[in-house]
Design a protein around this motif. Structure first.
Motif, PDB file in Angstrom:
ATOM      1  N   ARG A 141     -19.914 -33.893   9.446  1.00 34.22           N
ATOM      2  CA  ARG A 141     -20.811 -35.178   9.155  1.00 34.22           C
ATOM      3  C   ARG A 141     -21.545 -35.481   8.726  1.00 34.22           C
ATOM      4  NH1 ARG A 141     -20.276 -39.168  13.360  1.00 34.22           N
ATOM      5  NH2 ARG A 141     -22.421 -39.571  14.103  1.00 34.22           N
ATOM      6  N   GLN A 143     -26.033 -35.911   9.182  1.00 28.41           N
ATOM      7  CA  GLN A 143     -26.606 -35.736   9.718  1.00 28.41           C
ATOM      8  C   GLN A 143     -27.271 -37.418  10.135  1.00 28.41           C
ATOM      9  OE1 GLN A 143     -29.940 -33.467   9.716  1.00 28.41           O
ATOM     10  NE2 GLN A 143     -31.112 -33.122  11.538  1.00 28.41           N
ATOM     11  N   ASP A 144     -26.747 -38.370  11.080  1.00 24.78           N
ATOM     12  CA  ASP A 144     -28.061 -40.115  11.346  1.00 24.78           C
ATOM     13  C   ASP A 144     -28.509 -39.924  12.367  1.00 24.78           C
ATOM     14  OD1 ASP A 144     -25.554 -39.838  13.414  1.00 24.78           O
ATOM     15  OD2 ASP A 144     -24.938 -40.809  11.959  1.00 24.78           O
ATOM     16  N   THR A 146     -27.547 -39.970  15.574  1.00 28.72           N
ATOM     17  CA  THR A 146     -26.834 -40.556  16.444  1.00 28.72           C
ATOM     18  C   THR A 146     -25.762 -39.804  17.748  1.00 28.72           C
ATOM     19  OG1 THR A 146     -24.988 -41.472  15.291  1.00 28.72           O
ATOM     20  CG2 THR A 146     -26.967 -42.683  15.718  1.00 28.72           C
ATOM     21  N   SER A 147     -25.339 -40.134  18.402  1.00 29.76           N
ATOM     22  CA  SER A 147     -24.349 -39.019  19.134  1.00 29.76           C
ATOM     23  C   SER A 147     -22.688 -39.031  18.730  1.00 29.76           C
ATOM     24  CB  SER A 147     -24.462 -38.663  20.900  1.00 29.76           C
ATOM     25  OG  SER A 147     -24.500 -40.698  20.365  1.00 29.76           O
ATOM     26  N   PHE A 148     -22.169 -37.599  18.602  1.00 31.16           N
ATOM     27  CA  PHE A 148     -20.937 -38.042  18.158  1.00 31.16           C
ATOM     28  C   PHE A 148     -19.923 -37.656  19.070  1.00 31.16           C
ATOM     29  CE2 PHE A 148     -22.817 -34.423  15.967  1.00 31.16           C
ATOM     30  CZ  PHE A 148     -21.995 -33.896  15.770  1.00 31.16           C
ATOM     31  N   LYS A 149     -18.834 -37.094  18.594  1.00 29.46           N
ATOM     32  CA  LYS A 149     -17.437 -36.864  19.773  1.00 29.46           C
ATOM     33  C   LYS A 149     -17.002 -36.043  18.448  1.00 29.46           C
ATOM     34  CE  LYS A 149     -16.625 -40.191  22.654  1.00 29.46           C
ATOM     35  NZ  LYS A 149     -17.284 -39.083  24.290  1.00 29.46           N
ATOM     36  N   VAL A 150     -16.175 -34.510  19.351  1.00 30.50           N
ATOM     37  CA  VAL A 150     -15.587 -33.314  19.160  1.00 30.50           C
ATOM     38  C   VAL A 150     -15.149 -33.356  19.769  1.00 30.50           C
ATOM     39  CG1 VAL A 150     -17.449 -32.417  17.788  1.00 30.50           C
ATOM     40  CG2 VAL A 150     -17.076 -31.916  19.400  1.00 30.50           C
ATOM     41  N   GLU A 189     -12.184 -33.075  24.863  1.00 32.52           N
ATOM     42  CA  GLU A 189     -12.776 -33.572  24.061  1.00 32.52           C
ATOM     43  C   GLU A 189     -14.591 -33.492  24.790  1.00 32.52           C
ATOM     44  OE1 GLU A 189     -12.429 -38.696  22.124  1.00 32.52           O
ATOM     45  OE2 GLU A 189     -13.096 -38.211  24.327  1.00 32.52           O
ATOM     46  N   THR A 191     -19.006 -34.965  23.599  1.00 31.07           N
ATOM     47  CA  THR A 191     -19.950 -35.249  23.179  1.00 31.07           C
ATOM     48  C   THR A 191     -21.302 -34.424  23.085  1.00 31.07           C
ATOM     49  OG1 THR A 191     -18.562 -37.570  24.382  1.00 31.07           O
ATOM     50  CG2 THR A 191     -21.304 -37.736  23.630  1.00 31.07           C
ATOM     51  N   PRO A 194     -27.465 -36.517  19.728  1.00 30.81           N
ATOM     52  CA  PRO A 194     -28.420 -36.243  18.751  1.00 30.81           C
ATOM     53  C   PRO A 194     -29.116 -35.190  18.642  1.00 30.81           C
ATOM     54  CG  PRO A 194     -29.090 -38.130  19.742  1.00 30.81           C
ATOM     55  CD  PRO A 194     -27.649 -37.059  20.556  1.00 30.81           C
TER      56      PRO A 194
END
Length: 372
Positions: A141, A143-144, A146-150, A189, A191, A194
């Motif tokens: 991913r 680096q921006d 923001t939060s994200f899911k794996v 799953e 979250t 950041p």
């Protein structure tokens, strides 16, 4: 004989009933002594799995035609009768194959005989297996901030398993194989906030399952790439500034174009006015030229026309002056009369010549202006 035969038959029936009762009592006592009983199971605890596991039941009084009942609170309650899942070893040992799942829980087992005789209920434990990660999506991913899911998938996950990011627990939701309460957990799953992202670089993802059993899996590394320049805040700020500057430039160009258009229209209007003024001036110049030409012709005509009347007046006078006293009185009188007549305004050729050259004059106006 008839009375004797009836008594014999009654006695025989009573004896048969006694023997039947004795046989039933003996069978019941034998069954009570030799009924199935469970003393232990192997392995205990058993490591949970979503594959088939074999449980060995030890005790005594097991019949070849047996069944096994397995029960776990809020998980399963089933009677296994299929021959391919049951193995009779001897009267002290039988085996059963079943799927115990991956969640740590307490189970009970009971051996059943066809004559409705059941063994005691024996309790054993199922422990969670050590977690193992099979698949992680995504694995990379940018680096921006923001939060994200794996999503972590594996065959040894439990509903209580937690995804860890660089050793820190993440908010985790189990992924079930179906909506049923006893469905198998096939993945997790999580979250990633950041603030937990360390990068650009490698970040370790592990799965932790609490005891009994369980443990922590081997890490799988998640790559966090540096944010491209066209995704940075400064790029967007510069882009917005460029758009603003471009907009202001376009606005200035538009204003300049509008002003140039207005100036062009003003010049065109001024040019049209000057053209009209020039045409009017040229028209006036032509008129003045025509008037000058008319005046010149007038003077030319006057100079030509003056000669005849002056000659008609001066000739008789010259004759009288030249002859002097030699001219007879009658002839002198006639010459003087002719000169006077030619000098009369009504018969003066000079006056007619001057007045007739006046512009826009009719004969009546000539007569009024010259002879009245």
């Amino acid at each position: 004989m008839g009375r004797f035969g009836a008594a014999y038959s009654c006695r025989t029936m009573i004896v048969g009933l006694v023997f039947l009762a004795a046989a039933i009592l003996a069978r019941a006592l034998h069954a009570q002594k030799t009924g199935p009983r469970i003393s232990a199971v192997q392995p205990d605890p058993i490591i949970g799995s979503i594959d088939w596991r074999e449980l060995t039941i030890q005790g005594g009084g097991f019949d070849e035609d047996f069944a096994v009942r397995l029960h776990a609170e809020d998980v399963v309650d089933t009677v296994i009768e299929a021959e391919d899942r049951l193995t009779y070893v001897d009267a002290q040992t039988v085996r059963v194959r079943a799927v115990f799942g991956t969640a740590a829980s307490t189970w009970t087992v009971q051996v059943l005989h066809p004559d409705s005789i059941s063994s005691n209920v024996h309790t054993f434990r199922v422990e969670a297996p050590p977690p193992k990660i099979d698949v992680v999506r995504p694995l990379r991913r940018t680096q921006d901030g923001t939060s994200f899911k794996v999503t972590v998938q594996g065959a040894t996950m439990t509903p209580s398993s937690t995804v860890r990011w660089n050793g820190n627990d993440l908010p985790t939701t189990p992924i079930k194989s179906s909506p049923k309460p006893n469905a198998i957990t096939i993945g997790l799953e999580a979250t990633v906030p950041p603030g937990r992202v360390e990068g650009p670089g490698q970040n370790a993802i592990t799965v932790h399952t609490p005891p009994p059993g369980g443990g922590t899996s081997s890490p799988t590394f998640f790559t966090v790439a540096a944010q491209p320049f066209y995704q940075t805040t400064w790029f967007y700020v510069g882009l917005v500034g460029l758009v603003i500057v471009g907009g202001l430039g376009l606005h200035r160009l538009r204003v300049k174009h509008v002003r140039e258009k207005e100036l062009e229209q003003k010049v065109q209007r001024r040019t049209a006015a000057l053209r009209k003024e020039k045409e009017r001036t040229e028209k006036q110049a032509r008129r003045l030229k025509e008037l000058d030409e008319a005046r010149r012709r007038l003077f030319e005509d006057l100079s030509h026309e003056l000669r005849t009347p002056l000659t008609m007046i001066s000739t008789p006078l010259r004759t009288v002056l030249a002859d002097g006293d030699e001219t007879p009185p009658d002839e002198r009188q006639e010459l003087l009369t002719a000169a006077l007549r030619n000098a009369n305004p009504k018969s003066c050729a000079l006056c007619w010549a001057i007045c007739s050259k006046m512009p826009s004059s009719t004969p009546l106006e000539v007569e009024r202006s010259c002879f009245m």
